[in-house]
Design an enzyme around this catalytic site. Structure first.
Site, PDB file in Angstrom:
ATOM      1  N   THR A  98      61.633  46.582 -11.371  1.00  0.00           N
ATOM      2  CA  THR A  98      61.157  46.319 -12.732  1.00  0.00           C
ATOM      3  C   THR A  98      62.059  45.298 -13.425  1.00  0.00           C
ATOM      4  OG1 THR A  98      60.518  48.663 -12.839  1.00  0.00           O
ATOM      5  CG2 THR A  98      60.445  47.439 -14.894  1.00  0.00           C
TER       6      THR A  98
ATOM      7  N   ARG B 174      68.701  46.414  -8.379  1.00  0.00           N
ATOM      8  CA  ARG B 174      69.639  47.475  -8.784  1.00  0.00           C
ATOM      9  C   ARG B 174      69.992  48.315  -7.578  1.00  0.00           C
ATOM     10  NH1 ARG B 174      67.742  49.427 -14.493  1.00  0.00           N
ATOM     11  NH2 ARG B 174      67.754  47.375 -15.444  1.00  0.00           N
TER      12      ARG B 174
ATOM     13  N   SER C 276      71.648  48.056 -16.805  1.00  0.00           N
ATOM     14  CA  SER C 276      71.099  48.537 -18.066  1.00  0.00           C
ATOM     15  C   SER C 276      71.690  49.864 -18.520  1.00  0.00           C
ATOM     16  CB  SER C 276      69.579  48.611 -17.939  1.00  0.00           C
ATOM     17  OG  SER C 276      69.004  48.892 -19.187  1.00  0.00           O
ATOM     18  N   HIS C 277      70.860  50.877 -18.602  1.00  0.00           N
ATOM     19  CA  HIS C 277      71.268  52.185 -19.136  1.00  0.00           C
ATOM     20  C   HIS C 277      71.774  53.116 -18.037  1.00  0.00           C
ATOM     21  CE1 HIS C 277      67.205  51.879 -17.831  1.00  0.00           C
ATOM     22  NE2 HIS C 277      67.206  53.167 -17.571  1.00  0.00           N
TER      23      HIS C 277
ATOM     24  N   ASP D 208      72.116  50.348 -25.502  1.00  0.00           N
ATOM     25  CA  ASP D 208      72.405  50.796 -24.130  1.00  0.00           C
ATOM     26  C   ASP D 208      73.468  49.926 -23.453  1.00  0.00           C
ATOM     27  OD1 ASP D 208      70.895  48.498 -23.772  1.00  0.00           O
ATOM     28  OD2 ASP D 208      70.042  49.212 -21.887  1.00  0.00           O
TER      29      ASP D 208
ATOM     30  N   ASP E  22      73.611  47.268 -21.568  1.00  0.00           N
ATOM     31  CA  ASP E  22      73.610  45.808 -21.674  1.00  0.00           C
ATOM     32  C   ASP E  22      73.071  45.303 -23.011  1.00  0.00           C
ATOM     33  OD1 ASP E  22      71.104  46.789 -20.912  1.00  0.00           O
ATOM     34  OD2 ASP E  22      70.515  44.864 -20.064  1.00  0.00           O
TER      35      ASP E  22
ATOM     36  N   ASP F 186      70.193  45.723 -24.655  1.00  0.00           N
ATOM     37  CA  ASP F 186      68.808  45.334 -24.936  1.00  0.00           C
ATOM     38  C   ASP F 186      67.972  46.487 -25.490  1.00  0.00           C
ATOM     39  OD1 ASP F 186      68.705  46.664 -22.536  1.00  0.00           O
ATOM     40  OD2 ASP F 186      67.541  45.139 -21.473  1.00  0.00           O
ATOM     41  N   ARG F 187      68.430  47.728 -25.310  1.00  0.00           N
ATOM     42  CA  ARG F 187      67.644  48.858 -25.835  1.00  0.00           C
ATOM     43  C   ARG F 187      68.140  49.292 -27.202  1.00  0.00           C
ATOM     44  NH1 ARG F 187      65.715  52.931 -21.124  1.00  0.00           N
ATOM     45  NH2 ARG F 187      65.025  51.297 -19.696  1.00  0.00           N
TER      46      ARG F 187
ATOM     47  N   GLU G 123      58.355  48.229 -25.854  1.00  0.00           N
ATOM     48  CA  GLU G 123      58.059  49.219 -24.830  1.00  0.00           C
ATOM     49  C   GLU G 123      58.493  50.592 -25.327  1.00  0.00           C
ATOM     50  OE1 GLU G 123      58.316  47.880 -20.519  1.00  0.00           O
ATOM     51  OE2 GLU G 123      60.193  47.140 -21.339  1.00  0.00           O
TER      52      GLU G 123
ATOM     53  N   SER H 155      60.171  52.591 -23.841  1.00  0.00           N
ATOM     54  CA  SER H 155      61.477  52.919 -23.282  1.00  0.00           C
ATOM     55  C   SER H 155      62.598  52.319 -24.128  1.00  0.00           C
ATOM     56  CB  SER H 155      61.557  52.394 -21.850  1.00  0.00           C
ATOM     57  OG  SER H 155      61.200  51.013 -21.824  1.00  0.00           O
TER      58      SER H 155
ATOM     59  N   LYS I 157      64.445  42.121 -24.584  1.00  0.00           N
ATOM     60  CA  LYS I 157      64.505  43.056 -25.692  1.00  0.00           C
ATOM     61  C   LYS I 157      65.908  42.995 -26.282  1.00  0.00           C
ATOM     62  CE  LYS I 157      64.776  46.771 -22.346  1.00  0.00           C
ATOM     63  NZ  LYS I 157      63.907  46.977 -21.188  1.00  0.00           N
TER      64      LYS I 157
HETATM   65  C1  G1P Z   1      62.380  51.192 -17.195  1.00  0.00           C
HETATM   66  C2  G1P Z   1      61.437  51.278 -18.373  1.00  0.00           C
HETATM   67  C3  G1P Z   1      60.829  49.925 -18.640  1.00  0.00           C
HETATM   68  C4  G1P Z   1      61.934  48.892 -18.846  1.00  0.00           C
HETATM   69  C5  G1P Z   1      62.882  48.918 -17.661  1.00  0.00           C
HETATM   70  C6  G1P Z   1      64.074  47.997 -17.874  1.00  0.00           C
HETATM   71  O1  G1P Z   1      61.669  50.802 -16.041  1.00  0.00           O
HETATM   72  O2  G1P Z   1      60.430  52.240 -18.153  1.00  0.00           O
HETATM   73  O3  G1P Z   1      60.005  50.006 -19.770  1.00  0.00           O
HETATM   74  O4  G1P Z   1      61.392  47.613 -18.992  1.00  0.00           O
HETATM   75  O5  G1P Z   1      63.378  50.238 -17.462  1.00  0.00           O
HETATM   76  O6  G1P Z   1      64.842  48.373 -18.984  1.00  0.00           O
HETATM   77  P1  G1P Z   1      61.140  51.852 -14.928  1.00  0.00           P
HETATM   78  O7  G1P Z   1      62.345  52.634 -14.466  1.00  0.00           O
HETATM   79  O8  G1P Z   1      60.181  52.755 -15.642  1.00  0.00           O
HETATM   80  O9  G1P Z   1      60.506  51.002 -13.883  1.00  0.00           O
HETATM   81 ZN    ZN Z   2      69.207  47.646 -20.871  1.00  0.00          ZN
END
Ligand code: G1P
Ligand code: ZN
Length: 545
Positions: free
Chosen positions: A19, A23, A114-115, A279, A281, A283-284, A365, A367, A378
């Site tokens: 996504t 990772r 990310s998170h 979060d 990085d 962006d959240r 989103e 999320s 974001k």
């Molecule tokens: C998750 C979130 C998605 C976001 C992504 C990156 O992806 O659901 O909205 O864009 O993290 O931060 P997922 O693990 O669901 O593929």
């Molecule tokens: Zn992030």
């Protein structure tokens, strides 16, 4: 002076971006050649004329600094003209996006998971953003992936450890490396989008107060500069602003489970007007009012509703977009504003074309991701400034804003059930099973609503016509309720099945109910009809947000 080395290597078969980039566990990245292969694959996938200038930075998690040095050595060996790197290798994801745009770079490399947690046994990630600052579209990530499958060598110029202090410049081979302050350009951008004088005055006069939790992640320095130095928010209202490679052993995921310190503070007596967290990085964002949580889908809808409080949007929104699983709250606002609302697959990269084409100016989103057309990512700190602007301009508290919104537009009671730690094939069988029994599912009822449509979401990009299939299974009810099933594309280990639940409520006495409670029956229904337990062994969701 060392010379450029050509190092023989072999492909790794698992370098397909998900996504949001590639990772993996840190230890996977630490294998000899693993990071190197992927970076060379990025370069190989870029046409010669797009190797002029690149931005490089990461969220400061464990392995960030070492990876930055390795990547610089590979970019130099490949003759990239110029690399703009953040001080100490640190840049938030929205800051990278901004730098790419501001310096008209050909793209950028972001190091982050990310998170996800950080540390030697935790997660690391790398992704590429294109010249508009947007996460690479699938066509490009696919090219990179194909490169990783056939790679047999990479180029590297060993360099002395580079001191990454802002203002330093290095020339190696044909490359100029320039070290930029991590915050300067991003902070300057924010002053162009918001009325800082007005916000500062309101804070100084005590008309609005904010507490922000950086979760020991990358937004620490951004928050200090913007909220404290520029807006004069007292320092004690900034929490966990010291970035740490393991995020203080926490999970830098701003939600009610992991940002519980902020949660508790906002639920306590005398809480500030606004509480927010970001979060790993940056962006959240999570937004809270005194005694109230704002679901990300509602946050998006309210920003759209009150966009005229935000100088960036004073000229109108043109259009808005949300990812498919995000609640339909913003659709109703868009209808009211008479602007189109686009529905895209999950992942920020799908907003890029719409933003570039000027079709949308605000997107989000479920999320905890929200942003505008100022960058192509974001943007957590930006979302907080949006909310501050709304509070200052309307003079209303968060709970009142929410209540008024729900009265006017109805409320999408929304929540997400995550089933973690599943076997990937079993999780996929849940989705396939639902599609296979689509015929018999149609007409099935939960309470008074019955299923009208069962499908697998396909997106055709209205700008370039590209088609993305299998983006989640949808059960759409005749009263607007929805159940969405999709597999996470950001994990580094086992599979996670996400089940998104939405019920539209118009009855006034039911508007303020707890959404998790309100969706309990729909969640049980979602669990049963999909045969999750039989197929995966999971008796219940592991996380409910
Ligand atoms: C998750 C979130 C998605 C976001 C992504 C990156 O992806 O659901 O909205 O864009 O993290 O931060 P997922 O693990 O669901 O593929
Ligand atoms: Zn992030």
């Amino acid at each position: 002076m060392d010379t450029i080395r050509t190092v023989s290597t072999q492909p790794f078969k698992d370098q397909k971006p998900g996504t949001s980039g590639l990772r993996k566990k840190v230890r996977v990245f630490q294998q000899p050649h693993y990071l190197e292969n992927f970076v060379q694959a990025i370069v190989n996938a870029l046409p010669e004329q797009q190797r002029r200038r690149l931005v490089l930075g990461g969220d400061g998690r464990f392995y960030n600094r070492e990876a930055i040095q390795t990547i610089l050595e590979i970019l130099v060996a490949n003759g990239v003209g110029e690399v703009l790197v953040g001080e100490e290798g640190i840049l938030s994801t929205p800051a990278v996006s901004n730098l790419i745009r501001q310096y008209q770079a050909d793209g950028g490399i972001v190091l982050s998971a990310s998170h996800n947690p950080g540390g030697p046994d935790e997660d690391f990630g790398i992704k590429f953003n294109n010249a508009s600052g947007s996460p690479a579209p699938e066509s490009l990530t696919e090219r990179m992936y194909q490169e990783t499958l056939s790679i047999n060598q990479y180029k590297r110029l060993p360099l002395p450890p580079l001191e990454l202090k802002a203002g330093r410049e290095y020339r190696h081979g044909n490359t100029l490396i320039r070290v930029l302050d991590s915050v300067d350009d991003y902070a300057a951008l924010m002053t162009r989008l918001f009325d800082f004088d007005r916000l500062q005055r309101a804070i100084r006069q005590g008309k609005v107060s904010l507490t922000f939790d950086a979760m020991h992640a990358v937004t620490g320095p951004y928050a200090r500069r913007i909220f404290h130095d520029m807006l004069e928010l007292p320092a004690h209202l900034l929490r966990n602003v010291q970035p740490l490679p393991d995020f203080g052993a926490g999970h830098p995921d701003p939600n009610r489970v992991h940002a519980h310190e902020l949660w508790d503070a906002m639920m306590a007596d005398g809480a500030p007007d606004l509480g927010a967290a970001s979060d790993g990085d940056g962006d959240r964002n999570m937004i809270m009012g005194r005694n109230i949580f704002v679901s990300p889908s509602d946050s998006l809808a309210l920003i759209a509703e009150h966009h005229r409080c935000i100088p960036q949007f004073r000229s109108g929104l043109a259009g808005v977009a949300r990812s498919m699983p995000t609640s339909t709250a913003i659709d109703r606002v868009a209808k009211h504003l008479k602007v189109p609302c686009y529905e895209t697959p999950t992942g920020w990269k799908f907003f890029g074309n719409l933003l570039d084409a000027g079709k949308v100016r605000l997107c989000g989103e479920e999320s905890f991701g929200t942003s505008g057309d100022h960058v192509r990512e974001k943007d957590g700190v930006w979302a907080v400034l949006c909310w501050l602007s709304i509070l200052v301009d309307t003079g209303l508290p968060v709970d009142e804003l929410l209540l008024r919104h729900w009265h006017a537009f109805g409320r999408s009671h929304y929540c997400r059930h995550d089933y973690e730690g599943l076997d990937a094939a079993a999780a996929d069988a849940v989705l396939q099973g639902l599609l296979a029994q689509a015929g018999s599912l149609r007409g099935t009822s939960c309470d008074s609503a019955s299923i009208a449509t069962v499908d697998s979401f396909t997106y055709e990009d209205p700008v370039d016509g590209s088609v993305s299939r299998n983006q989640g299974v949808r059960l759409l009810f005749d009263n607007g309720s929805r159940i969405i099933y999709r597999l996470s594309g950001t994990g580094t280990g086992s599979a996670t099945l996400r089940v998104y639940l939405e019920q539209l409520e118009q009855r006034r006495d039911k508007l303020a109910l707890d959404s998790i409670e309100h969706n309990r029956r729909l969640g049980q229904f979602a669990h049963q009809v999909s045969r999750i337990q039989a197929l995966t062994g999971a008796a219940e969701p592991s996380v409910i947000t």
